[in-house]
Design an enzyme around this catalytic site. Structure first.
Site, PDB file in Angstrom:
ATOM      1  N   HIS A   1       0.838  -1.206   0.000  1.00  0.00           N
ATOM      2  CA  HIS A   1       0.000   0.000   0.000  1.00  0.00           C
ATOM      3  C   HIS A   1       0.872   1.254   0.000  1.00  0.00           C
ATOM      4  O   HIS A   1       1.313   1.724   1.043  1.00  0.00           O
ATOM      5  CB  HIS A   1      -0.894  -0.017   1.246  1.00  0.00           C
TER       6      HIS A   1
ATOM      7  N   HIS B   1       1.127   4.984  -2.504  1.00  0.00           N
ATOM      8  CA  HIS B   1       0.740   5.800  -3.657  1.00  0.00           C
ATOM      9  C   HIS B   1       2.014   6.363  -4.289  1.00  0.00           C
ATOM     10  O   HIS B   1       2.740   7.121  -3.633  1.00  0.00           O
ATOM     11  CB  HIS B   1      -0.176   6.935  -3.207  1.00  0.00           C
TER      12      HIS B   1
ATOM     13  N   HIS C   1      -9.739   1.071  -0.762  1.00  0.00           N
ATOM     14  CA  HIS C   1      -9.569   1.847   0.466  1.00  0.00           C
ATOM     15  C   HIS C   1     -10.892   1.910   1.214  1.00  0.00           C
ATOM     16  O   HIS C   1     -11.936   2.248   0.632  1.00  0.00           O
ATOM     17  CB  HIS C   1      -9.136   3.274   0.135  1.00  0.00           C
TER      18      HIS C   1
ATOM     19  N   GLU D   1     -10.714   4.068   6.893  1.00  0.00           N
ATOM     20  CA  GLU D   1      -9.740   5.061   7.357  1.00  0.00           C
ATOM     21  C   GLU D   1     -10.547   6.244   7.888  1.00  0.00           C
ATOM     22  O   GLU D   1     -10.806   6.346   9.085  1.00  0.00           O
ATOM     23  CB  GLU D   1      -8.797   5.478   6.232  1.00  0.00           C
TER      24      GLU D   1
ATOM     25  N   ASP E   1       1.963   4.121   2.905  1.00  0.00           N
ATOM     26  CA  ASP E   1       0.935   5.028   2.392  1.00  0.00           C
ATOM     27  C   ASP E   1       1.527   6.114   1.476  1.00  0.00           C
ATOM     28  O   ASP E   1       1.724   5.896   0.302  1.00  0.00           O
ATOM     29  CB  ASP E   1       0.154   5.626   3.559  1.00  0.00           C
ATOM     30  N   ASP E   2       1.783   7.315   2.014  1.00  0.00           N
ATOM     31  CA  ASP E   2       2.469   8.417   1.301  1.00  0.00           C
ATOM     32  C   ASP E   2       3.683   8.781   2.155  1.00  0.00           C
ATOM     33  O   ASP E   2       3.681   9.807   2.845  1.00  0.00           O
ATOM     34  CB  ASP E   2       1.543   9.634   1.164  1.00  0.00           C
TER      35      ASP E   2
END
Length: 326
Positions: free
Chosen positions: A8, A10, A186, A189, A267-268
């Site tokens: 996961h 991006h 997703h 969250e 994630d980021d």
């Protein structure tokens, strides 16, 4: 070193500040409002998006995307990662002035270059964006199904969980499923436990991005465990974005102890001042996991990876190697 795997991330959000500064020089842009002292600067969701959009806009050519993927996967490999899946976006490709096919080919070349240098395996998950609307998501699914790139092995939906309804995306996911792509979405969250339940009801994914808000409903946690759905957990992101107030209140261990299949992901990463290595370090420090338990989490990720049987077997064999041979 504990071997790691990530499901996961991006890719536009994986460019570290140093790389973004280099790109800013290339395109004569001023990064100072968004990067200070080698770190991204933001204080709320609006300023986070501004920093993200600024950096993402600095990747415009095929050469830029080759560099981005190669840079990220190579950095992962240095920290002990043997496998990486990245979320890609046809919508971002178009905004950058590239065709989705050219964008995907460039990212694929970057993945292959990183593999040639380090041995890391990489794959791509094409994603639609919820707040861009159903038609955009279905277009992304059609692209994923038809593009024919050997490293495109999954389809997902990201974006603002508070927009749209899961049932609206059934057609897109059926397009992807019929093409043999792995399915992730997703949920859980910012959308709460209800979004996870809706994903299971309508989308039937093998994995859920985040999914941690499922902890709010004991019956849902039991359902996730019984169905073997894998949760792509991102603890540092969750705490930085205040989904949970602290690691002590993060449900990672409760989900794991309830029998849910959990993984660790970034994630980021640079926007949340993390890396995949830091996610594993947080799990050791705050969740009390030892190296054996962390390796088991990596094994879960490899078992859930959107890869062919031969690649999965090779990755599992690497995990089984004695530490002294690594």
């Amino acid at each position: 070193m504990t071997l790691k795997a990530e499901l996961h991330c991006h890719i536009e959000g994986a460019a570290d500040p140093g790389l973004v500064i280099r790109q800013a020089r290339k395109y004569n842009a001023d990064p100072t409002p968004f990067i200070r002292d080698g770190s991204f600067v933001w204080h709320d969701f609006t300023s986070f998006l501004a920093a993200y959009d600024f950096a993402a806009d600095l990747f415009r050519s095929e050469e830029d995307y080759v560099l981005l993927a190669e840079h990220y996967l190579t950095s992962l490999a240095r920290d002990g990662a043997i496998y990486s899946e990245i979320f890609t976006s046809p919508d971002h490709a178009r905004r950058a002035g590239l065709s989705p096919a050219a964008y995907t080919a460039a990212l694929g070349e970057g993945i292959e270059r990183a593999k040639a240098k380090t041995g890391i395996e990489g794959r791509m998950i094409v994603t639609g964006v919820r707040h861009f609307g159903v038609e955009s998501i279905e277009a992304a699914a059609r692209f994923a199904a038809r593009c024919g790139h050997p490293l495109v092995t999954g389809f997902g939906v990201a974006g603002d969980e508070r927009q749209g309804d899961m049932e609206d995306y059934v057609r897109a996911f059926e397009i992807a499923r019929e093409a043999g792509l792995g399915i992730t979405i997703h949920a859980g969250e910012f959308g709460g436990w209800e979004s996870v339940a809706a994903a299971l009801d309508h989308i039937r994914p093998s994995r859920i991005g985040h999914g941690v808000r499922a902890i709010e409903n004991a019956d849902l946690v039991k359902r996730i465990a019984e169905q073997g759905v894998v949760l792509e957990c991102c603890p540092v992101s969750n705490v930085v974005l205040r989904v949970f107030d602290s690691y002590a209140s993060h449900p990672f261990m409760k989900l794991r102890d309830a029998g849910c299949r959990v993984t660790l992901n970034s994630d980021d990463p640079p926007y949340f001042w993390t890396t995949l290595k830091r996610e594993y370090d947080v799990a050791k420090e705050h969740f009390g996991l030892d190296d054996r338990s962390l390796t088991a989490i990596t094994r879960t990720a490899v078992e859930a990876a959107f890869v062919d049987k031969k690649t999965r077997a090779a990755l599992l064999a690497r995990l089984a190697e004695p530490a002294r041979t690594r």
